[in-house]
Design a protein around this motif. Structure first.
Motif, PDB file in Angstrom:
ATOM      1  N   THR A 148       6.497   2.250   2.190  1.00 22.14           N
ATOM      2  CA  THR A 148       6.486   1.350   1.034  1.00 22.14           C
ATOM      3  C   THR A 148       6.832  -0.083   1.423  1.00 22.14           C
ATOM      4  O   THR A 148       6.129  -1.037   1.076  1.00 22.14           O
ATOM      5  CB  THR A 148       7.469   1.847  -0.043  1.00 22.14           C
ATOM      6  N   ASN A 149       7.918  -0.253   2.153  1.00 27.08           N
ATOM      7  CA  ASN A 149       8.478  -1.591   2.368  1.00 27.08           C
ATOM      8  C   ASN A 149       7.727  -2.406   3.407  1.00 27.08           C
ATOM      9  O   ASN A 149       7.702  -3.635   3.322  1.00 27.08           O
ATOM     10  CB  ASN A 149       9.941  -1.492   2.790  1.00 27.08           C
ATOM     11  N   TRP A 173       3.405  -0.438 -11.169  1.00 26.89           N
ATOM     12  CA  TRP A 173       4.442   0.594 -11.145  1.00 26.89           C
ATOM     13  C   TRP A 173       3.880   1.830 -10.466  1.00 26.89           C
ATOM     14  O   TRP A 173       2.665   1.979 -10.321  1.00 26.89           O
ATOM     15  CB  TRP A 173       4.885   0.955 -12.568  1.00 26.89           C
ATOM     16  N   ASP A 224       0.247   3.120  -5.957  1.00 29.32           N
ATOM     17  CA  ASP A 224       1.182   3.310  -4.860  1.00 29.32           C
ATOM     18  C   ASP A 224       0.811   2.312  -3.765  1.00 29.32           C
ATOM     19  O   ASP A 224      -0.249   2.445  -3.135  1.00 29.32           O
ATOM     20  CB  ASP A 224       1.099   4.742  -4.343  1.00 29.32           C
ATOM     21  N   THR A 232       4.123  -6.449  -7.740  1.00 30.89           N
ATOM     22  CA  THR A 232       4.305  -5.039  -7.383  1.00 30.89           C
ATOM     23  C   THR A 232       5.756  -4.649  -7.634  1.00 30.89           C
ATOM     24  O   THR A 232       6.677  -5.458  -7.504  1.00 30.89           O
ATOM     25  CB  THR A 232       3.926  -4.758  -5.918  1.00 30.89           C
ATOM     26  N   GLY A 233       5.951  -3.392  -8.019  1.00 31.20           N
ATOM     27  CA  GLY A 233       7.293  -2.956  -8.388  1.00 31.20           C
ATOM     28  C   GLY A 233       7.832  -3.765  -9.548  1.00 31.20           C
ATOM     29  O   GLY A 233       8.998  -4.161  -9.574  1.00 31.20           O
ATOM     30  N   ASN A 283       6.918  -7.129  -4.242  1.00 29.89           N
ATOM     31  CA  ASN A 283       8.317  -6.812  -4.512  1.00 29.89           C
ATOM     32  C   ASN A 283       8.654  -5.333  -4.337  1.00 29.89           C
ATOM     33  O   ASN A 283       9.813  -4.988  -4.118  1.00 29.89           O
ATOM     34  CB  ASN A 283       8.648  -7.257  -5.949  1.00 29.89           C
ATOM     35  N   ALA A 284       7.676  -4.440  -4.424  1.00 26.82           N
ATOM     36  CA  ALA A 284       7.950  -3.008  -4.420  1.00 26.82           C
ATOM     37  C   ALA A 284       8.693  -2.588  -3.149  1.00 26.82           C
ATOM     38  O   ALA A 284       8.325  -2.994  -2.042  1.00 26.82           O
ATOM     39  CB  ALA A 284       6.645  -2.221  -4.537  1.00 26.82           C
ATOM     40  N   SER A 309       8.325  -3.067 -12.792  1.00 32.22           N
ATOM     41  CA  SER A 309       8.833  -2.430 -14.015  1.00 32.22           C
ATOM     42  C   SER A 309      10.343  -2.471 -14.157  1.00 32.22           C
ATOM     43  O   SER A 309      10.873  -2.272 -15.245  1.00 32.22           O
ATOM     44  CB  SER A 309       8.372  -0.967 -14.073  1.00 32.22           C
ATOM     45  N   VAL A 328      11.692   0.668  -1.525  1.00 35.32           N
ATOM     46  CA  VAL A 328      12.586   1.807  -1.681  1.00 35.32           C
ATOM     47  C   VAL A 328      13.715   1.681  -0.669  1.00 35.32           C
ATOM     48  O   VAL A 328      13.592   0.984   0.339  1.00 35.32           O
ATOM     49  CB  VAL A 328      11.855   3.153  -1.497  1.00 35.32           C
ATOM     50  N   GLY A 346      11.830  -7.132  -9.980  1.00 33.82           N
ATOM     51  CA  GLY A 346      10.418  -7.175 -10.362  1.00 33.82           C
ATOM     52  C   GLY A 346      10.237  -7.416 -11.845  1.00 33.82           C
ATOM     53  O   GLY A 346       9.423  -8.259 -12.258  1.00 33.82           O
TER      54      GLY A 346
END
Length: 243
Positions: free
Chosen positions: A115-116, A38, A65, A13-14, A92-93, A16, A95, A20
């Motif tokens: 998100t986290n 992404w 998402d 995840t995340g 990994n995603a 891009s 913000v 990540g």
């Protein structure tokens, strides 16, 4: 470690940009077909996939998402359709909102924890249901949870939750031979590193510099590989000695 991960499909995840993206490249170079998740930067995601394919690896990009349950379920559906049952999942995603706690808003909290913390919760929960026995789950935290840092209380709070998720899930999935670990990067050269903080951050490291995404990715790849089968429930610092 060429061919160490042959046949073990991975979801990042995340995937891009930053750590990540480096993780995608490192896993792919070790033989894993990789799903690059992404949500905002389509060009970066497809560029990452193109780079992997050009190097002889396999990768696909999937927009999702991670803060949305239906999106996370679809991410794993598309991952299985592309490469079969995943053997590696990297959550990994994330913000960041840079603001003192006293100036942070409810909207800031919802965005960061959505998100986290929630995003990692949903990713780990879906990974637990989908991953093959003997699989590897890695969540990305931060060395900042051990430091007294101003201006990022929401980010650090959300990562503290991630570390607890990892500890608990490692116990749940141990009987299936699945390892669950966290990697905590130090100050790393990504888009999240402010230019004005580089000298200060470098001074905290034993090496007198900030880290590169590839240095963190190699630690993640180690935990994703066969050599780390006896490592679980741990939070591994990849921080250059930051203390």
């Amino acid at each position: 470690m060429p061919h160490a991960l042959d046949g073990r499909a991975a979801v990042v995840t995340g995937g891009s940009r930053g750590i990540g993206r480096a993780t995608v490249h490192t896993l792919a170079a070790a033989g894993a077909p990789v799903v690059v998740n992404w949500v905002r930067d389509e060009k970066a995601a497809h560029r990452t996939v193109d780079e992997v394919v050009a190097a002889g690896g396999r990768a696909v990009a999937v927009r999702a998402d991670v803060a949305r349950e239906a999106d996370v379920r679809r991410l794993f559906d598309e991952a299985e359709a592309a490469f079969g049952q995943p053997g590696i999942v990297v959550a990994n995603a994330a913000v960041v909102v840079t603001r003192p706690l006293t100036a942070s808003t409810e909207a800031d909290f919802d965005r960061v924890f959505g998100t986290n913390a929630k995003g990692v919760f949903l990713t780990l929960r879906e990974a637990a249901a989908r991953i093959a026995d003997g699989g590897r789950i890695v969540a990305v935290s931060t060395v900042g949870t051990r430091l007294f840092l101003p201006n990022t209380p929401l980010y650090l709070g959300s990562k503290g939750a991630v570390e607890q998720f990892v500890r608990s899930l490692s116990r749940e999935l141990g009987p299936r031979g699945i390892t669950v670990n966290a990697v905590s990067p130090g100050f790393t050269e990504t888009a999240l590193m402010p230019d004005e903080d580089r000298a200060w951050a470098s001074a905290l490291s034993s090496f007198g510099r900030t880290g590169e995404p590839e240095e963190v990715a190699r630690v993640i790849a180690y935990l994703a590989g066969p050599a780390a089968g006896w490592v679980t429930g741990q939070n591994i610092s990849a921080c250059g000695g930051v203390a």
